[in-house]
Structure formats: structure tokens, C-alpha cells
Design a protein around this motif. Structure first.
Motif, PDB file in Angstrom:
ATOM      1  N   THR A 182     -77.096 -57.006  58.954  1.00  0.00           N
ATOM      2  CA  THR A 182     -76.998 -55.645  59.481  1.00  0.00           C
ATOM      3  C   THR A 182     -78.049 -55.560  60.583  1.00  0.00           C
ATOM      4  OG1 THR A 182     -78.519 -54.894  57.750  1.00  0.00           O
ATOM      5  CG2 THR A 182     -76.168 -54.757  57.272  1.00  0.00           C
ATOM      6  N   CYS A 183     -78.838 -54.497  60.607  1.00  0.00           N
ATOM      7  CA  CYS A 183     -80.001 -54.498  61.490  1.00  0.00           C
ATOM      8  C   CYS A 183     -81.178 -55.170  60.788  1.00  0.00           C
ATOM      9  CB  CYS A 183     -80.344 -53.073  61.931  1.00  0.00           C
ATOM     10  SG  CYS A 183     -80.657 -51.946  60.573  1.00  0.00           S
ATOM     11  N   VAL A 184     -80.915 -55.713  59.590  1.00  0.00           N
ATOM     12  CA  VAL A 184     -81.900 -56.477  58.827  1.00  0.00           C
ATOM     13  C   VAL A 184     -81.298 -57.851  58.551  1.00  0.00           C
ATOM     14  CG1 VAL A 184     -83.216 -56.596  56.677  1.00  0.00           C
ATOM     15  CG2 VAL A 184     -82.770 -54.374  57.738  1.00  0.00           C
ATOM     16  N   ASP A 185     -82.092 -58.904  58.664  1.00  0.00           N
ATOM     17  CA  ASP A 185     -81.527 -60.231  58.451  1.00  0.00           C
ATOM     18  C   ASP A 185     -81.132 -60.448  56.987  1.00  0.00           C
ATOM     19  OD1 ASP A 185     -83.639 -61.521  56.902  1.00  0.00           O
ATOM     20  OD2 ASP A 185     -84.795 -61.790  58.732  1.00  0.00           O
ATOM     21  N   LYS A 186     -80.418 -61.523  56.725  1.00  0.00           N
ATOM     22  CA  LYS A 186     -79.797 -61.740  55.417  1.00  0.00           C
ATOM     23  C   LYS A 186     -80.791 -62.139  54.332  1.00  0.00           C
ATOM     24  CE  LYS A 186     -75.801 -63.854  55.284  1.00  0.00           C
ATOM     25  NZ  LYS A 186     -74.705 -64.818  55.535  1.00  0.00           N
ATOM     26  N   PHE A 187     -81.930 -62.730  54.713  1.00  0.00           N
ATOM     27  CA  PHE A 187     -82.882 -63.206  53.706  1.00  0.00           C
ATOM     28  C   PHE A 187     -83.914 -62.149  53.318  1.00  0.00           C
ATOM     29  CE2 PHE A 187     -86.569 -65.885  52.328  1.00  0.00           C
ATOM     30  CZ  PHE A 187     -85.950 -66.489  51.238  1.00  0.00           C
ATOM     31  N   PRO A 218     -69.025 -45.821  66.364  1.00  0.00           N
ATOM     32  CA  PRO A 218     -69.774 -44.569  66.212  1.00  0.00           C
ATOM     33  C   PRO A 218     -69.436 -43.795  64.940  1.00  0.00           C
ATOM     34  CG  PRO A 218     -68.884 -44.783  68.436  1.00  0.00           C
ATOM     35  CD  PRO A 218     -68.250 -45.863  67.612  1.00  0.00           C
ATOM     36  N   SER A 219     -68.306 -44.086  64.307  1.00  0.00           N
ATOM     37  CA  SER A 219     -67.920 -43.364  63.098  1.00  0.00           C
ATOM     38  C   SER A 219     -68.465 -44.007  61.826  1.00  0.00           C
ATOM     39  CB  SER A 219     -66.390 -43.274  63.003  1.00  0.00           C
ATOM     40  OG  SER A 219     -65.825 -44.570  62.891  1.00  0.00           O
ATOM     41  N   SER A 220     -69.248 -45.078  61.962  1.00  0.00           N
ATOM     42  CA  SER A 220     -69.827 -45.721  60.774  1.00  0.00           C
ATOM     43  C   SER A 220     -70.796 -44.772  60.080  1.00  0.00           C
ATOM     44  CB  SER A 220     -70.538 -47.014  61.171  1.00  0.00           C
ATOM     45  OG  SER A 220     -71.583 -46.751  62.091  1.00  0.00           O
ATOM     46  N   ASN A 221     -70.965 -44.972  58.792  1.00  0.00           N
ATOM     47  CA  ASN A 221     -71.766 -44.055  57.977  1.00  0.00           C
ATOM     48  C   ASN A 221     -73.215 -44.513  57.878  1.00  0.00           C
ATOM     49  OD1 ASN A 221     -69.546 -42.363  57.304  1.00  0.00           O
ATOM     50  ND2 ASN A 221     -68.897 -43.851  55.755  1.00  0.00           N
ATOM     51  N   PHE A 222     -74.119 -43.556  58.088  1.00  0.00           N
ATOM     52  CA  PHE A 222     -75.555 -43.809  57.950  1.00  0.00           C
ATOM     53  C   PHE A 222     -75.937 -43.768  56.473  1.00  0.00           C
ATOM     54  CE2 PHE A 222     -79.823 -41.863  57.484  1.00  0.00           C
ATOM     55  CZ  PHE A 222     -80.575 -42.896  58.030  1.00  0.00           C
ATOM     56  N   LEU A 223     -76.766 -44.724  56.049  1.00  0.00           N
ATOM     57  CA  LEU A 223     -77.194 -44.801  54.657  1.00  0.00           C
ATOM     58  C   LEU A 223     -78.663 -44.400  54.543  1.00  0.00           C
ATOM     59  CD1 LEU A 223     -75.535 -48.223  53.774  1.00  0.00           C
ATOM     60  CD2 LEU A 223     -74.631 -45.936  53.335  1.00  0.00           C
ATOM     61  N   ILE A 264     -86.048 -39.321  59.108  1.00  0.00           N
ATOM     62  CA  ILE A 264     -84.827 -40.117  59.183  1.00  0.00           C
ATOM     63  C   ILE A 264     -85.174 -41.607  59.104  1.00  0.00           C
ATOM     64  CG2 ILE A 264     -82.828 -40.713  60.616  1.00  0.00           C
ATOM     65  CD1 ILE A 264     -83.077 -37.889  61.857  1.00  0.00           C
ATOM     66  N   TYR A 265     -84.628 -42.288  58.119  1.00  0.00           N
ATOM     67  CA  TYR A 265     -84.813 -43.720  57.916  1.00  0.00           C
ATOM     68  C   TYR A 265     -83.840 -44.172  56.848  1.00  0.00           C
ATOM     69  CZ  TYR A 265     -87.519 -41.942  53.951  1.00  0.00           C
ATOM     70  OH  TYR A 265     -87.922 -41.262  52.816  1.00  0.00           O
ATOM     71  N   THR A 266     -83.725 -45.469  56.688  1.00  0.00           N
ATOM     72  CA  THR A 266     -83.045 -46.025  55.513  1.00  0.00           C
ATOM     73  C   THR A 266     -84.103 -46.684  54.648  1.00  0.00           C
ATOM     74  OG1 THR A 266     -80.962 -46.460  56.652  1.00  0.00           O
ATOM     75  CG2 THR A 266     -81.369 -47.671  54.629  1.00  0.00           C
ATOM     76  N   LYS A 267     -84.172 -46.263  53.403  1.00  0.00           N
ATOM     77  CA  LYS A 267     -85.090 -46.905  52.472  1.00  0.00           C
ATOM     78  C   LYS A 267     -84.342 -48.015  51.744  1.00  0.00           C
ATOM     79  CE  LYS A 267     -88.469 -46.185  48.822  1.00  0.00           C
ATOM     80  NZ  LYS A 267     -89.117 -45.225  47.893  1.00  0.00           N
ATOM     81  N   ILE A 268     -84.949 -49.195  51.716  1.00  0.00           N
ATOM     82  CA  ILE A 268     -84.378 -50.325  50.991  1.00  0.00           C
ATOM     83  C   ILE A 268     -85.061 -50.399  49.617  1.00  0.00           C
ATOM     84  CG2 ILE A 268     -83.947 -52.802  50.968  1.00  0.00           C
ATOM     85  CD1 ILE A 268     -84.182 -52.786  54.004  1.00  0.00           C
ATOM     86  N   ASN A 269     -84.304 -50.104  48.592  1.00  0.00           N
ATOM     87  CA  ASN A 269     -84.854 -50.073  47.245  1.00  0.00           C
ATOM     88  C   ASN A 269     -84.771 -51.451  46.591  1.00  0.00           C
ATOM     89  OD1 ASN A 269     -85.403 -47.236  47.190  1.00  0.00           O
ATOM     90  ND2 ASN A 269     -83.217 -46.878  46.954  1.00  0.00           N
ATOM     91  N   PRO A 270     -85.907 -51.996  46.169  1.00  0.00           N
ATOM     92  CA  PRO A 270     -85.894 -53.332  45.560  1.00  0.00           C
ATOM     93  C   PRO A 270     -85.305 -53.359  44.166  1.00  0.00           C
ATOM     94  CG  PRO A 270     -88.117 -52.451  45.559  1.00  0.00           C
ATOM     95  CD  PRO A 270     -87.274 -51.476  46.327  1.00  0.00           C
ATOM     96  N   THR A 322     -81.429 -53.537  47.444  1.00  0.00           N
ATOM     97  CA  THR A 322     -81.380 -54.925  47.882  1.00  0.00           C
ATOM     98  C   THR A 322     -80.162 -55.624  47.294  1.00  0.00           C
ATOM     99  OG1 THR A 322     -82.874 -55.477  46.051  1.00  0.00           O
ATOM    100  CG2 THR A 322     -83.864 -55.183  48.232  1.00  0.00           C
ATOM    101  N   THR A 323     -79.789 -55.258  46.079  1.00  0.00           N
ATOM    102  CA  THR A 323     -78.614 -55.858  45.436  1.00  0.00           C
ATOM    103  C   THR A 323     -77.354 -55.597  46.255  1.00  0.00           C
ATOM    104  OG1 THR A 323     -79.611 -55.587  43.248  1.00  0.00           O
ATOM    105  CG2 THR A 323     -77.230 -55.948  43.334  1.00  0.00           C
ATOM    106  N   GLU A 324     -77.206 -54.364  46.727  1.00  0.00           N
ATOM    107  CA  GLU A 324     -76.033 -54.020  47.524  1.00  0.00           C
ATOM    108  C   GLU A 324     -76.052 -54.725  48.870  1.00  0.00           C
ATOM    109  OE1 GLU A 324     -73.533 -50.051  49.008  1.00  0.00           O
ATOM    110  OE2 GLU A 324     -75.427 -49.837  47.907  1.00  0.00           O
ATOM    111  N   LEU A 325     -77.218 -54.775  49.499  1.00  0.00           N
ATOM    112  CA  LEU A 325     -77.323 -55.470  50.781  1.00  0.00           C
ATOM    113  C   LEU A 325     -76.952 -56.949  50.647  1.00  0.00           C
ATOM    114  CD1 LEU A 325     -80.525 -54.310  52.733  1.00  0.00           C
ATOM    115  CD2 LEU A 325     -78.164 -54.307  53.527  1.00  0.00           C
ATOM    116  N   LEU A 326     -77.395 -57.564  49.565  1.00  0.00           N
ATOM    117  CA  LEU A 326     -77.099 -58.971  49.351  1.00  0.00           C
ATOM    118  C   LEU A 326     -75.610 -59.194  49.085  1.00  0.00           C
ATOM    119  CD1 LEU A 326     -80.229 -59.936  47.221  1.00  0.00           C
ATOM    120  CD2 LEU A 326     -79.711 -60.711  49.534  1.00  0.00           C
TER     121      LEU A 326
END
Length: 222
Positions: free
Chosen positions: A178-183, A158-163, A216-222, A168-172
Motif C-alpha cells: 500500500t503506502c506501506v511496504d509489505k514487511f 479517488p473513490s477508494s475508502n480511507f481507513l 487524520i491518520y491511519t493507525k496500524i494496530n499490532p 497488521t493481520t489484515e494488512l498482511l
């Protein structure tokens, strides 16, 4: 197409919330051209269990999991008023133009493409990103049961940080699911798709993304 919306299988764990979400999707389709991509849900979970037990080939597990998405798609279409099952992207565009909500049964499209290689790294998130690119959707919404992407699993930590945003570079670089698959980040990066991870238990957030308003959302920037 205004948006491709992937409806995660995890939403089915709360029937009342999922039913409300489906009702709201039907309302959104009156004003926006939306295509629904089903997650795998419990159908894909069964495939995971069989794979762990029997070590099935990647091609077979991939095929079975995509067919699981088909099943979840039929299920969602039954819950969403004013929806229609579609099997291809031309049919999806035509259906959306009639202000009817298309729900894609993805196996016919997915199993013949070479871009989506058989792997558990390629799930409904990647398939939704692929479809969004093919159909030239303005937005890709990955709808799940958490508020977005966190530094760690918020259900176990529960103490994890919301982004609010992540590239995409950081996710890779994380090299983990995460809650998004690796590909999926690779496809979002490749096709420069405007992408969001959002909690489906709060349908107003989906509407605000479509309206390009803060929420409230996380935007994934390409």
C-alpha cells in the motif's frame, strides 16, 4: 525516544510543502525527542530503474537503495534547522536529549542486521519500524503524501475508502504494497509498535499525534 518519524521521499515532489514540513519538525524537536529516518525518494527510484533493466542481485539492490536513503538523509538534514546527522542509535538518543533533531544515516546500522533481508518488500518503512523497536520509541510515524491507508490507491482511484485504523493481520492478508511496504506490518506486529501513517503536507497532524490528540491518520494496530 518519543517518536521515530520516517520522512517519505514522495514529499520532495512539492518543495514548498517539504520545506515547511522540515521547519515544523525542527519546532517539534524542542518539545519531543524525535529521530528522523529518511525515505529513499528519487535515489531509490534510480535503483529500481536499474534493477528492472539489468536484473541486479537482491543484495546489491538492497545495498544501493539503503545508500539512497543515506543521500536523502543528508538532503533532509540540510533542510531541517537545528538538526544533526547521526550514524548510530546511541548518538541519536544523546542528540535528541540536547533538543537537537537527529537525522539517521541508516546504512551502517541496516546493512549489518540479518532481520532486514534484501528485498524490495523491505524499504524505508521496514527500516523505520526496525529502528523504532531498537530505540524503544513510543511512536512510529510513517510520513507520506497521502492521508493514510486506503482500500486502493487514492491517486488512481479517488473513490477508494480511507481507513482510520487497520490491523497488521489484515494488512498482511492483503499481501500487497500500500503506502506501506509489505514487511513493515510484520515488524510492527512483532515489536508491538504504536504506528501511524500520516500526510506530511499537513504538519499539524504530526504534532497532534505527538500530543495524542485526534487528527487524520491511519493507525496500524499490532
Amino acid at each position: 525516544m518519543d517518536a521515530v518519524i520516517k520522512v517519505g521521499g514522495s514529499l520532495a515532489e512539492k518543495p514548498k510543502n517539504l520545506r515547511n514540513f522540515c521547519l515544523q519538525l525542527a519546532r517539534f524537536s524542542r518539545f519531543y525527542r524525535i529521530l528522523v529516518i529518511p525515505g529513499g525518494g528519487v535515489f531509490a527510484d534510480v535503483v529500481r530503474i536499474l534493477d528492472r533493466t539489468y536484473r541486479i542481485s537482491a543484495k546489491t539492490t538492497h545495498t544501493m537503495a539503503v545508500l539512497g536513503m543515506d543521500q536523502y538523509g543528508f538532503f533532509l538534514a540540510d533542510l531541517i534547522p537545528n538538526s544533526r546527522i547521526v550514524y548510530g542509535l546511541k548518538e541519536a538518543k544523546k542528540t535528541a536529549s540536547l533538543k537537537v533533531l537527529p537525522v539517521l544515516i541508516p546504512s551502517r546500522l541496516v546493512l549489518k542486521t540479518k532481520l532486514l533481508k534484501p528485498s524490495w518488500e523491505v524499504t524505508s518503512d521496514s527500516i523505520a519500524a526496525y529502528v523504532a523497536a531498537k530505540i524503544k520509541a513510543k511512536k512510529l510515524l510513517l510520513v507520506t503524501d497521502v492521508d493514510g491507508i486506503f482500500t486502493e490507491n487514492p491517486k488512481t482511484n479517488p473513490s477508494s475508502n480511507f481507513l482510520k485504523e487497520i490491523s497488521t493481520t489484515e494488512l498482511l492478508k492483503w499481501n500487497t504494497r500500500t503506502c506501506v511496504d509489505k514487511f513493515a506490518p510484520k515488524l510492527i506486529q512483532k515489536f508491538r509498535t504504536d504506528s501511524y501513517v500520516v500526510n506530511g503536507y499537513y504538519p499539524v497532524r504530526i504534532r497532534k499525534i505527538l500530543e495524542e490528540k485526534p487528527t487524520i491518520y491511519t493507525k496500524i494496530n499490532p
